[in-house]
Structure formats: C-alpha cells, structure tokens
Design a protein around this motif. Structure first.
Motif, PDB file in Angstrom:
ATOM      1  N   LEU A 252       0.913  -1.227  -0.092  1.00  0.00           N
ATOM      2  CA  LEU A 252       0.018  -0.131  -0.237  1.00  0.00           C
ATOM      3  C   LEU A 252       0.986   1.209  -0.245  1.00  0.00           C
ATOM      4  CD1 LEU A 252      -2.494  -0.933   2.785  1.00  0.00           C
ATOM      5  CD2 LEU A 252      -2.730  -1.313   0.289  1.00  0.00           C
ATOM      6  N   THR A 253       0.618   2.228  -0.874  1.00  0.00           N
ATOM      7  CA  THR A 253       1.668   3.314  -0.816  1.00  0.00           C
ATOM      8  C   THR A 253       0.568   4.473  -0.471  1.00  0.00           C
ATOM      9  OG1 THR A 253       0.810   3.905  -3.258  1.00  0.00           O
ATOM     10  CG2 THR A 253       2.666   2.584  -2.979  1.00  0.00           C
ATOM     11  N   GLY A 254       1.082   5.415   0.481  1.00  0.00           N
ATOM     12  CA  GLY A 254       0.464   6.543   0.909  1.00  0.00           C
ATOM     13  C   GLY A 254      -0.265   6.137   2.458  1.00  0.00           C
ATOM     14  N   ILE A 281       6.098  -0.811   2.774  1.00  0.00           N
ATOM     15  CA  ILE A 281       6.709  -0.424   1.501  1.00  0.00           C
ATOM     16  C   ILE A 281       8.283  -0.644   1.467  1.00  0.00           C
ATOM     17  CG2 ILE A 281       6.816   1.908   1.960  1.00  0.00           C
ATOM     18  CD1 ILE A 281       6.076   2.671  -0.778  1.00  0.00           C
ATOM     19  N   LYS A 282       8.907  -0.515   2.773  1.00  0.00           N
ATOM     20  CA  LYS A 282      10.153  -0.699   2.917  1.00  0.00           C
ATOM     21  C   LYS A 282      10.663  -2.017   2.706  1.00  0.00           C
ATOM     22  CE  LYS A 282       9.667  -1.259   8.030  1.00  0.00           C
ATOM     23  NZ  LYS A 282      10.133  -2.521   8.124  1.00  0.00           N
ATOM     24  N   ASP A 283       9.729  -2.779   2.664  1.00  0.00           N
ATOM     25  CA  ASP A 283      10.252  -4.432   2.670  1.00  0.00           C
ATOM     26  C   ASP A 283      10.011  -4.901   1.333  1.00  0.00           C
ATOM     27  OD1 ASP A 283      10.763  -4.561   5.269  1.00  0.00           O
ATOM     28  OD2 ASP A 283       9.107  -5.519   5.897  1.00  0.00           O
ATOM     29  N   MET A 284       9.637  -3.832   0.198  1.00  0.00           N
ATOM     30  CA  MET A 284       9.498  -4.350  -1.183  1.00  0.00           C
ATOM     31  C   MET A 284      10.803  -5.290  -1.805  1.00  0.00           C
ATOM     32  SD  MET A 284       7.412  -1.739  -3.520  1.00  0.00           S
ATOM     33  CE  MET A 284       8.693  -0.350  -3.154  1.00  0.00           C
ATOM     34  N   LYS A 285      11.905  -4.497  -1.499  1.00  0.00           N
ATOM     35  CA  LYS A 285      13.133  -5.258  -2.074  1.00  0.00           C
ATOM     36  C   LYS A 285      13.243  -6.582  -1.673  1.00  0.00           C
ATOM     37  CE  LYS A 285      15.323  -0.561  -2.384  1.00  0.00           C
ATOM     38  NZ  LYS A 285      16.681   0.255  -2.012  1.00  0.00           N
ATOM     39  N   LYS A 286      12.695  -7.207  -0.857  1.00  0.00           N
ATOM     40  CA  LYS A 286      12.978  -8.460  -0.245  1.00  0.00           C
ATOM     41  C   LYS A 286      12.230  -9.505  -1.023  1.00  0.00           C
ATOM     42  CE  LYS A 286      13.062  -7.263   4.707  1.00  0.00           C
ATOM     43  NZ  LYS A 286      12.649  -7.631   6.070  1.00  0.00           N
ATOM     44  N   TYR A 287      11.298  -8.924  -1.949  1.00  0.00           N
ATOM     45  CA  TYR A 287      10.650  -9.933  -3.005  1.00  0.00           C
ATOM     46  C   TYR A 287      11.042  -9.674  -4.523  1.00  0.00           C
ATOM     47  CZ  TYR A 287       7.770 -10.326   1.136  1.00  0.00           C
ATOM     48  OH  TYR A 287       7.219 -10.642   2.472  1.00  0.00           O
ATOM     49  N   LYS A 309       4.745  10.454 -11.491  1.00  0.00           N
ATOM     50  CA  LYS A 309       6.016  10.867 -10.569  1.00  0.00           C
ATOM     51  C   LYS A 309       6.558   9.620 -10.718  1.00  0.00           C
ATOM     52  CE  LYS A 309       4.627  14.390  -7.282  1.00  0.00           C
ATOM     53  NZ  LYS A 309       4.331  14.872  -5.876  1.00  0.00           N
ATOM     54  N   MET A 310       6.101   8.332 -10.646  1.00  0.00           N
ATOM     55  CA  MET A 310       6.620   7.223 -10.653  1.00  0.00           C
ATOM     56  C   MET A 310       7.351   6.967 -12.170  1.00  0.00           C
ATOM     57  SD  MET A 310       3.838   4.369  -9.090  1.00  0.00           S
ATOM     58  CE  MET A 310       3.561   4.446  -7.674  1.00  0.00           C
ATOM     59  N   ALA A 311       6.752   7.282 -13.115  1.00  0.00           N
ATOM     60  CA  ALA A 311       7.113   7.210 -14.635  1.00  0.00           C
ATOM     61  C   ALA A 311       8.499   8.323 -14.713  1.00  0.00           C
ATOM     62  CB  ALA A 311       6.302   7.478 -15.578  1.00  0.00           C
ATOM     63  N   GLN A 312       8.372   9.377 -14.105  1.00  0.00           N
ATOM     64  CA  GLN A 312       9.580  10.321 -14.108  1.00  0.00           C
ATOM     65  C   GLN A 312      10.527  10.253 -13.287  1.00  0.00           C
ATOM     66  OE1 GLN A 312       6.963  13.760 -13.873  1.00  0.00           O
ATOM     67  NE2 GLN A 312       6.981  14.105 -16.197  1.00  0.00           N
ATOM     68  N   ASN A 317       9.913   5.903  -3.539  1.00  0.00           N
ATOM     69  CA  ASN A 317       9.805   4.534  -3.119  1.00  0.00           C
ATOM     70  C   ASN A 317       9.420   3.669  -4.461  1.00  0.00           C
ATOM     71  OD1 ASN A 317       9.961   5.001  -0.501  1.00  0.00           O
ATOM     72  ND2 ASN A 317       7.775   5.862  -0.266  1.00  0.00           N
ATOM     73  N   VAL A 318       8.656   4.130  -5.319  1.00  0.00           N
ATOM     74  CA  VAL A 318       8.447   3.350  -6.669  1.00  0.00           C
ATOM     75  C   VAL A 318       8.777   4.055  -7.979  1.00  0.00           C
ATOM     76  CG1 VAL A 318       6.813   2.033  -7.665  1.00  0.00           C
ATOM     77  CG2 VAL A 318       6.537   2.131  -5.191  1.00  0.00           C
TER      78      VAL A 318
END
Length: 572
Positions: A252-254, A281-287, A309-312, A317-318
C-alpha cells in the motif's frame, strides 16, 4: 397557509463531482452531500474545487444537518471547508462516517470536530418540518445510501451514486423492497444520478470484474502497479483477492490509502485471505517483481499524478521500470482523457506497459439507461431533477425518463444555483442563488479567481518578460540602462537583437513619461506593457506576461553619497 419547499443544487449539475444539494423548508435546511471535484486541465495549479457555500453561510442557523450518501470524495470531500468553526451534525453510514472523520482530521480547523451520527437503512430522523430516512443502494463502496426527505408536500428522494447489480454480495445489495415501499407513497421530486446516462448496455457485474483482475494478474510475470481510487473498497478487495490467488504480496502506498484500508478492515468491509498479504513499502526489495502488487491511489485518492511521478523517477519509493504493468482500475471522466493519455505515454517511455479495465469492460458504479428507468418505475416520481453529470448526460437522462412516461414539463435540466420551488400546485424555477466554484490551491481557499487562472494559462503558454528600470523622477532621467529578464518566452542567447530592441523600447517609453508634466506611475507601467507587448507580438506572435519593475532614486542624494565617499578616501 400553503408551504413552499426550496431545492437548491450547489454542485453536481452540468459537471462531474462536487455534489451538494440543499432542501429548505421554512426554518430548516437539509444539506445532501458535501463533495469536491478534481480540477480539469485548464485549472492550472488548482488542487481541488469545492462548492460556493455563500448562501448556506448566510442561512447557517437554519442548517439542521448534513446527510451523506457514501464515502467518496465527490460526496464528502468538501466537509472540512464547510464545517470550519461550525457545529453541524453529520449523518451517514458507519463506513461513510469513518471516512468523513479521516477527511476532517486532516484539517487543523476541523480536527476536533466530532458531531458525527451513524445511521442505517432503518433509521428515521424526525425534524420540525420533515422526516429523513435512508435506503441501501449498490455502488463501489459499502454503506452507500439514498436519502428520503418526507415533507407535507410529498417525498423528496436523492439517489446518490447507484447502480443495480443482481450479483452483488449482501454488503452491496440494493434494498428493492424499501424502494418499492417509498414508491407507493407520494414522491414529489427525484434527484437521480446521471453519470452513466449515455450508457445503453449493461455494466459488467463486480463478479466478472473480479475474474478479469485475477486473469490479468495470472498472465503477467513482472511487477503490477494498480491505480485505483482510495475509497473504491470493492476494487481494493478484488485486488487483494487476486493477489492472494496468484501468490503475490500487496504493497500500500500513501498514508491515506493505508488509513482507509485499516478502517474498512476494522469495520469488516474488507477481508484479508491471509495475514501476511500486506507488505510494508520498506520491505519491497525482499521480494521478486513477480511477487508484488503495488496499490497506488495518489494524494486525496487521485492516482494519475502519482503514476506520472513514478514514470519520471520522482517517486522515492516506486519507480516504473522495464517489465512493470500499470493496471488502471479507475474509469476516468471524459474531462481527464488528455491527462490519462499523457500519463500512459510517460509510463511507456519509462519501460512499463499499461492496461485499463475500461479498455475491455464497461465497469461503472453508476446507473445505465435500464437502471435509471427501473429507478423511475420503482419510485413513480411526479418530477425529476437529473443530477451528477455534465449537461449532455443530464439531457440523456431526461430522454430516458420521458420514455417511461414522465412529461418533459416535469423534468428540470437545471444548473447550480437554480432554486426549484415546490408548492401544492407543482414545481417551478425561481430566482437563483450564488453557486459558483471555489478553488483550493495549497492552503488558499477561494483566493484564486479567473484573473489568476488566466495569468497562469498565459504563463504556461507564452512565459514571462520582466523589465527592470531605475529612474530619477526629479531630474527626469533613467539612472541605469534597463535590464530585461525572460522565462518561458524565448532563449535569450539566440535572441540578443530582440532583447536589445526591447531595452530601447522600454527606455523610450519611460523617457516619454518622464518628460510628461502629468507623470503617473500606473500610466507609466501600462505604457511599458502596451508598447513592449505590441513589439514582442510583432516579432514573435506571442503574448508573454509583461512585468515592469520600476524603482525610483533621488539623484542628488546619490551625488552627495558619492562625494562623501570620495572625501573619506582622500583623507585616508
């Protein structure tokens, strides 16, 4: 003495969102919804748009309550702005009230507001002039209600956002028995949802959408970024279920989304098939990417800016990369189509792919033609006021209603601010009240008007041209050669001749004003704008915003200061 009832729309007519309607009966005003809308493309820099509350503020002592149909921003988003320094009771379903609390707690002036009252489909509230009750409707969020105001001249019924879905789960089912009961009594006026009035075919059921979401998850190997509205609880549930069935975790973001999800869980409107389905969100890199679903709703529930913002690569975070699928599960309004196309382009440039539910399925939380006609046939209203939609949608709704046998003279294609007066004789349009748009920009409420928006539009298209000059008015001379600065107009290094000629025109215009016996500051600045603007348009066919900055000094004082400095230097 015969009674007159006034029905006044403050938003929601000939536009998408910003729903707010008032029913005034003698010394009591009943406010139905208090929503906002997201700005369209031409409202540069504006965060949200809310209704003009002027009339209600002038009659605030008459307002007995705000009655909410559901928990989306178009129904509750303007509450913090209306409730500031006011103690007005707010009524809604359990989930609607909880979402309204989240909304008001964001604003320091409404943070401590707690005059909320939870109602259900069996609730009936007696006031001096009317009785208010509710009925269950089907929408994309649980706890959606229609509202009935029973008066001495008949019932006034407001549907809120609704559709009919025969496969809806009990949490989302429409109470057909209650609608039939309402229809057996006198319905003097129906305010009915028009948002999908042009849709002839049926919307797909939420069961079909669930299968579609799961199928999309199954056939993509990389990371999936789901764009949705934060308060679309049914879609969030579908995403969580599909993630579980395909072996993925949900991020979940936000903060807003997380609060809404936690609230829906606490009230048992959201169910998690596994305790560990949510990942911080801080654990995303584990997957691995193939194990992740990122649920993005953006600020205030509007996901497009967040996707951009994500695309640019501006989201810390993402960041969208090769192999990502951006899955848009929100059906945007026609006014947002340009923004949606721009967002898709950015995503593809970043290496991602885009898929939207609306490309393959007609998914909507609003009533289509058959639904609208069924609502009319269940309620048998004497008069109809189409609401919640642009004019063409309201007009389509009028045609749909006429097919059921309702005469055109009993259908009112009104606009915001119109006053519908209901008497024993019937309904007629009276004098209108102020009901324009109030624009919210940052912390500013209503301080952005058409002039500011016009300047922003010009700045976005043709840029700004600043001329800085220092003059000695007493001696009628320019102290220093003017300087010109431009941003967003032309590239200075490639247009040195244009800059030099601009300086000469500014100098000549100022000198002409200095030589004039009737010197006037406003005339001087206006002459600079006109002369410079005419020249720049002749050379470039552009109209930049011209900003003259003219400073005045006393030349005699300067000479005296220079003489003192010279004398001190000689003494040393």
């Amino acid at each position: 003495m015969s009674q007159t009832i006034k029905v006044i729309p403050f938003g929601g007519l000939r536009e998408n969102g910003k729903n707010m309607y008032a029913v005034e009966i003698d010394n009591e005003i009943f406010v139905l919804d208090c929503g906002l809308k997201y700005p369209e493309n031409e409202l540069l820099g504006i965060d949200v748009v809310i209704p003009d509350f002027s009339y209600l503020e002038e009659n605030i002592d008459k307002v007995v309550g705000i009655f909410l149909t559901h928990g989306h921003a178009d129904a509750i988003g303007a509450l913090p702005y209306f409730l500031k320094d006011r103690d007005i009771p707010v009524f809604g379903s359990k989930l609607t009230v909880e979402l309204a609390k989240i909304n008001t707690e964001r604003d320091p002036l409404t943070k401590k507001f707690d005059d909320f009252h939870v109602v259900n489909e069996k609730t009936a509230i007696d006031f001096e002039q009317a009785t208010v009750s509710f009925f269950k409707t089907t929408h994309s969020i649980p706890g959606s209600f229609g509202i009935v105001i029973k008066t001495s001249l008949g019932q006034i019924v407001y549907t809120g956002d609704f559709k009919f879905d025969q496969s809806a789960t009990p949490m989302y089912q429409t109470d057909f028995a209650r609608l039939t009961e309402i229809g057996k009594q006198d319905v003097a006026l129906l305010l009915s949802d028009s948002a999908s009035a042009e849709s002839v075919g049926p919307s797909v059921s939420e069961l079909e959408i669930s299968r579609y979401v799961e199928e999309t998850f199954n056939f993509h190997d990389g990371r999936i970024i789901v764009a949705s509205v934060a308060s679309n609880i049914v879609r969030i549930q579908q995403v969580i279920n599909a993630a579980y069935k395909t072996g993925r975790k949900v991020v979940l973001t936000g903060r807003d989304l997380e609060r809404i999800v936690r609230t829906a869980m606490r009230l048992h409107y959201l169910e998690f098939p596994a305790k560990d389905i949510l990942v911080p969100i801080k654990d995303m890199k584990k997957y691995e990417d193939s194990q992740l679903v990122i649920l993005e709703t953006g600020r205030m529930g509007e996901p497009l800016k967040a996707l951009q913002k994500m695309a640019q690569k501006r989201n810390r975070n993402v960041r969208i990369h090769e192999g990502d699928l951006v899955f848009i599960t929100t059906t945007p309004s026609y006014a947002m189509e340009t923004n949606v196309a721009r967002t898709k382009d950015m995503i593809y440039r970043a290496g991602g792919e885009v898929k939207a539910i609306s490309d393959d399925l007609h998914a909507s939380g609003h009533a289509n033609k058959n639904d609208l006609q069924l609502m009319i046939n269940l309620l048998h209203p004497k008069n109809l006021l189409p609401v919640q939609g642009e004019y063409r949608l309201m007009d389509a709704h009028a045609e749909i209603a006429h097919e059921t046998g309702l005469p055109y003279k009993n259908i009112f294609l009104a606009q915001n601010g119109d006053v519908l007066s209901l008497t024993e004789v019937g309904i007629n349009l009276g004098q209108s009240v102020d009901a324009g748009n109030v624009m919210i920009d940052g912390s500013g409420v209503g301080d952005i008007g058409n002039i500011v928006l016009r300047d922003r539009k010009v700045l976005s298209e043709d840029g700004i041209f600043v001329a800085v000059v220092t003059i000695d008015r007493k001696n009628k001379k320019i102290v220093a050669k003017p300087k010109v600065i431009t941003r967003g107009f032309v590239y200075i290094k490639a247009n040195r001749d244009l800059m030099a000629e601009s300086i000469e025109i500014v100098s000549q215009t100022i000198q002409n004003n200095l030589d004039n016996k009737e010197f006037d500051w406003s005339t001087l600045k206006q002459d600079v704008r006109e002369d410079l603007g005419k020249f720049l348009y002749e050379q470039t066919h552009r109209h930049p915003v011209i900003l003259p900055v003219i400073m005045e000094v006393n030349q005699n004082k300067i000479r005296s200061q220079n003489h003192s400095r010279a004398k001190r230097a000689s003494n040393q």
